[in-house]
Design a protein around this motif. Structure first.
Motif, mmCIF file in Angstrom:
data_model
loop_
_atom_site.group_PDB
_atom_site.id
_atom_site.type_symbol
_atom_site.label_atom_id
_atom_site.label_comp_id
_atom_site.label_asym_id
_atom_site.label_seq_id
_atom_site.Cartn_x
_atom_site.Cartn_y
_atom_site.Cartn_z
ATOM 1 N N THR A 167 1.035 45.845 3.271
ATOM 2 C CA THR A 167 -0.216 45.902 4.005
ATOM 3 C C THR A 167 -0.357 47.312 4.577
ATOM 4 O O THR A 167 0.483 48.178 4.321
ATOM 5 C CB THR A 167 -0.238 44.844 5.115
ATOM 6 N N ASN A 168 -1.412 47.563 5.351
ATOM 7 C CA ASN A 168 -1.676 48.912 5.870
ATOM 8 C C ASN A 168 -0.392 49.571 6.348
ATOM 9 O O ASN A 168 0.304 49.028 7.215
ATOM 10 C CB ASN A 168 -2.668 48.845 7.020
ATOM 11 N N CYS A 169 -0.094 50.729 5.773
ATOM 12 C CA CYS A 169 1.180 51.368 6.065
ATOM 13 C C CYS A 169 1.158 52.837 5.677
ATOM 14 O O CYS A 169 0.210 53.322 5.065
ATOM 15 C CB CYS A 169 2.318 50.654 5.328
ATOM 16 N N ASP A 170 2.234 53.534 6.020
ATOM 17 C CA ASP A 170 2.409 54.928 5.625
ATOM 18 C C ASP A 170 2.443 55.050 4.111
ATOM 19 O O ASP A 170 2.964 54.174 3.405
ATOM 20 C CB ASP A 170 3.734 55.474 6.171
ATOM 21 N N THR A 171 1.893 56.151 3.626
ATOM 22 C CA THR A 171 2.069 56.554 2.243
ATOM 23 C C THR A 171 2.511 58.016 2.247
ATOM 24 O O THR A 171 2.503 58.673 3.291
ATOM 25 C CB THR A 171 0.764 56.407 1.436
ATOM 26 N N GLU A 172 2.881 58.500 1.101
ATOM 27 C CA GLU A 172 3.400 59.870 1.009
ATOM 28 C C GLU A 172 2.456 60.891 1.634
ATOM 29 O O GLU A 172 2.916 61.878 2.218
ATOM 30 C CB GLU A 172 3.650 60.213 -0.459
ATOM 31 N N VAL A 267 9.426 47.295 -9.502
ATOM 32 C CA VAL A 267 9.182 46.239 -8.531
ATOM 33 C C VAL A 267 7.710 45.809 -8.592
ATOM 34 O O VAL A 267 6.815 46.648 -8.494
ATOM 35 C CB VAL A 267 9.518 46.728 -7.110
ATOM 36 N N PRO A 268 7.434 44.523 -8.750
ATOM 37 C CA PRO A 268 6.048 44.052 -8.667
ATOM 38 C C PRO A 268 5.519 44.229 -7.241
ATOM 39 O O PRO A 268 6.209 43.899 -6.272
ATOM 40 C CB PRO A 268 6.146 42.569 -9.031
ATOM 41 N N VAL A 269 4.310 44.742 -7.122
ATOM 42 C CA VAL A 269 3.733 45.071 -5.815
ATOM 43 C C VAL A 269 2.318 44.524 -5.728
ATOM 44 O O VAL A 269 1.540 44.616 -6.680
ATOM 45 C CB VAL A 269 3.709 46.599 -5.597
ATOM 46 N N ARG A 270 1.990 43.956 -4.594
ATOM 47 C CA ARG A 270 0.623 43.564 -4.269
ATOM 48 C C ARG A 270 0.258 44.221 -2.939
ATOM 49 O O ARG A 270 1.093 44.298 -2.040
ATOM 50 C CB ARG A 270 0.511 42.047 -4.165
ATOM 51 N N ILE A 271 -0.972 44.720 -2.834
ATOM 52 C CA ILE A 271 -1.425 45.419 -1.639
ATOM 53 C C ILE A 271 -2.541 44.626 -0.980
ATOM 54 O O ILE A 271 -3.471 44.169 -1.661
ATOM 55 C CB ILE A 271 -1.924 46.839 -1.987
ATOM 56 N N ILE A 272 -2.431 44.433 0.333
ATOM 57 C CA ILE A 272 -3.517 43.853 1.134
ATOM 58 C C ILE A 272 -3.875 44.896 2.183
ATOM 59 O O ILE A 272 -2.999 45.354 2.925
ATOM 60 C CB ILE A 272 -3.113 42.539 1.821
ATOM 61 N N TRP A 273 -5.139 45.266 2.269
ATOM 62 C CA TRP A 273 -5.501 46.407 3.128
ATOM 63 C C TRP A 273 -6.686 46.058 4.025
ATOM 64 O O TRP A 273 -7.736 45.622 3.554
ATOM 65 C CB TRP A 273 -5.867 47.601 2.258
ATOM 66 N N ASP A 289 -1.726 51.367 -5.211
ATOM 67 C CA ASP A 289 -2.118 50.625 -6.408
ATOM 68 C C ASP A 289 -1.925 51.463 -7.668
ATOM 69 O O ASP A 289 -1.531 50.957 -8.725
ATOM 70 C CB ASP A 289 -3.578 50.197 -6.276
ATOM 71 N N ARG A 290 -2.183 52.737 -7.542
ATOM 72 C CA ARG A 290 -2.084 53.627 -8.699
ATOM 73 C C ARG A 290 -0.637 54.045 -8.989
ATOM 74 O O ARG A 290 -0.228 54.149 -10.148
ATOM 75 C CB ARG A 290 -2.931 54.874 -8.466
ATOM 76 N N VAL A 291 0.152 54.290 -7.944
ATOM 77 C CA VAL A 291 1.474 54.870 -8.161
ATOM 78 C C VAL A 291 2.486 53.841 -8.664
ATOM 79 O O VAL A 291 3.384 54.180 -9.445
ATOM 80 C CB VAL A 291 1.983 55.568 -6.881
ATOM 81 N N PHE A 292 2.356 52.584 -8.236
ATOM 82 C CA PHE A 292 3.309 51.570 -8.688
ATOM 83 C C PHE A 292 2.894 51.056 -10.071
ATOM 84 O O PHE A 292 1.811 50.486 -10.226
ATOM 85 C CB PHE A 292 3.373 50.400 -7.705
ATOM 86 N N PRO A 293 3.733 51.206 -11.075
ATOM 87 C CA PRO A 293 3.349 50.774 -12.425
ATOM 88 C C PRO A 293 3.165 49.271 -12.544
ATOM 89 O O PRO A 293 2.450 48.811 -13.444
ATOM 90 C CB PRO A 293 4.504 51.271 -13.304
ATOM 91 N N ARG A 294 3.765 48.495 -11.653
ATOM 92 C CA ARG A 294 3.617 47.040 -11.703
ATOM 93 C C ARG A 294 2.794 46.511 -10.530
ATOM 94 O O ARG A 294 3.040 45.431 -10.017
ATOM 95 C CB ARG A 294 4.986 46.361 -11.770
ATOM 96 N N SER A 295 1.787 47.292 -10.137
ATOM 97 C CA SER A 295 0.891 46.841 -9.073
ATOM 98 C C SER A 295 0.049 45.663 -9.548
ATOM 99 O O SER A 295 -0.448 45.649 -10.679
ATOM 100 C CB SER A 295 -0.034 47.974 -8.629
ATOM 101 N N HIS A 296 -0.109 44.688 -8.672
ATOM 102 C CA HIS A 296 -0.970 43.537 -8.921
ATOM 103 C C HIS A 296 -2.325 43.702 -8.244
ATOM 104 O O HIS A 296 -3.035 42.715 -8.032
ATOM 105 C CB HIS A 296 -0.288 42.259 -8.434
ATOM 106 N N GLY A 297 -2.687 44.942 -7.894
ATOM 107 C CA GLY A 297 -4.006 45.195 -7.355
ATOM 108 C C GLY A 297 -4.081 45.121 -5.845
ATOM 109 O O GLY A 297 -3.076 44.958 -5.146
ATOM 110 N N VAL A 298 -5.310 45.253 -5.327
ATOM 111 C CA VAL A 298 -5.562 45.360 -3.887
ATOM 112 C C VAL A 298 -6.509 44.251 -3.442
ATOM 113 O O VAL A 298 -7.555 44.026 -4.063
ATOM 114 C CB VAL A 298 -6.193 46.720 -3.533
ATOM 115 N N HIS A 299 -6.132 43.573 -2.370
ATOM 116 C CA HIS A 299 -7.023 42.637 -1.673
ATOM 117 C C HIS A 299 -7.494 43.365 -0.424
ATOM 118 O O HIS A 299 -6.689 43.706 0.437
ATOM 119 C CB HIS A 299 -6.260 41.361 -1.306
ATOM 120 N N ARG A 300 -8.797 43.593 -0.330
ATOM 121 C CA ARG A 300 -9.374 44.327 0.792
ATOM 122 C C ARG A 300 -9.970 43.361 1.810
ATOM 123 O O ARG A 300 -10.777 42.501 1.441
ATOM 124 C CB ARG A 300 -10.431 45.315 0.305
#
Length: 327
Positions: A167-172, A267-273, A289-300
């Protein structure tokens, strides 16, 4: 990606957030998610009664646990602790052994003398914590600075992470976020606790106002509750130097250069923002969503602010179950 490109992406994402806020089909599930029966979450009494400690070389790590089976770790934000996940844990206890530890320097964890509380050390602490509990791998659910630790755990100890719900968090490119600057400046002077946290603890209405923790980081004006304010802030006010050491440890970009490692993560990743968050921009969700190759997309979540996971436990539970089933 350079910072200029990142800022263009942030501007575009903000526009998308404004558009999504006007769409009733996105708001409907968010209103349902907030509906919470009185017996669905842990209250202060049960939270304190459930607390356990796992001894590690980093200190005695406080945690609460519900459920059984494969493990899931719930990583809280700053200045919160494991109580943030009191709604999600009982909802997911039928699917996982759900564990919410308190980070070094926050909550009720007892930090070893001289121990660093920097994010990389937090990630290493989690690996040792898992060892102590006999956990080989875990699903990770994380928010705010806990999301930075989750990314570090996934790159420093990749074999320990089964999936990540971020969820909402630090990124690079937003580590630390600009909103941390006054906190870091006050902590450097030893004034953060007395200037912000102590007054909020003493005046719960102030804490919930637009000048307090609530207005800055919670989606609804009645949050956080009185008992949540007590549980979150009491240990921080009682350990002011420890609290300010945690804030100062966030000054350095702990995620600098991590993008290349995330880009090869399996690692499979899902983002909620939460799109109404003034601290972390919507561009952070797009980046993850873009950087993780196994992203399951974003729930906004159109009206969600930083600590929306506490307010929308049904969303967290539903998304976690879906990710775990697909991982």
């Amino acid at each position: 990606m350079d910072r200029r490109t990142f800022m263009r992406l942030a501007a575009g994402s903000l526009g998308a957030a404004a558009l999504s806020a006007c769409m009733p089909q996105r708001m409907a599930p968010d209103r349902r998610a907030r509906t919470l029966s009185s017996n669905a979450s842990m209250d202060a009494k049960s939270f304190h009664a459930s607390r356990q400690y796992q001894q590690t070389r980093f200190g005695n790590i406080a945690y609460v646990e519900q459920g059984s089976g494969e493990a899931a770790l719930f990583l809280h934000g700053f200045p919160l602790n494991g109580f943030q996940w009191r709604g999600a844990l009982p909802r997911l206890a039928g699917a996982r052994r759900c564990i919410a530890p308190d980070f070094l320097g926050l909550g009720y964890t007892q930090v070893a003398d001289g121990q660093s509380v920097a994010p990389a050390e937090q990630a290493d602490m989690l690996a040792a914590f898992m060892d102590g509990l006999g956990i080989t791998r875990a699903d990770i659910v994380a928010n705010d600075s806990g999301g930075a630790v989750a990314q570090l755990l996934a790159t420093r100890h990749p074999q320990r992470v089964r999936s990540m719900l971020l969820t909402n968090c630090d990124t690079e490119h937003e580590c630390p976020p600009a909103a941390m600057s006054p906190v870091i400046a006050m902590s450097r002077k030893g004034a953060y606790v007395d200037t912000w946290l102590r007054p909020w603890l003493q005046d719960k209405a102030l804490a919930r106002s637009d000048k307090g923790l609530g207005g800055m980081t919670f989606s609804y004006p009645d949050h956080p509750s009185d008992e949540a304010i007590d549980i979150y802030l009491s240990p921080l006010v009682a350990n002011a130097r420890r609290t300010e050491a945690y804030a100062l440890a966030l000054e350095e970009n702990s995620l600098a250069g991590i993008g290349a490692k995330l880009a090869v993560s399996q690692v499979p990743v899902r983002i909620i923002w939460g799109m109404a968050d003034p601290i972390f921009s919507p561009a952070g969700a797009e980046y993850l969503d873009r950087v993780f190759p196994r992203s399951h997309g974003v729930h906004r979540i159109a009206n969600g602010k930083l600590f929306f996971p506490e307010e929308f436990p049904d969303v967290i539970a539903a998304e976690a179950r879906q990710l775990w089933a697909a991982s």
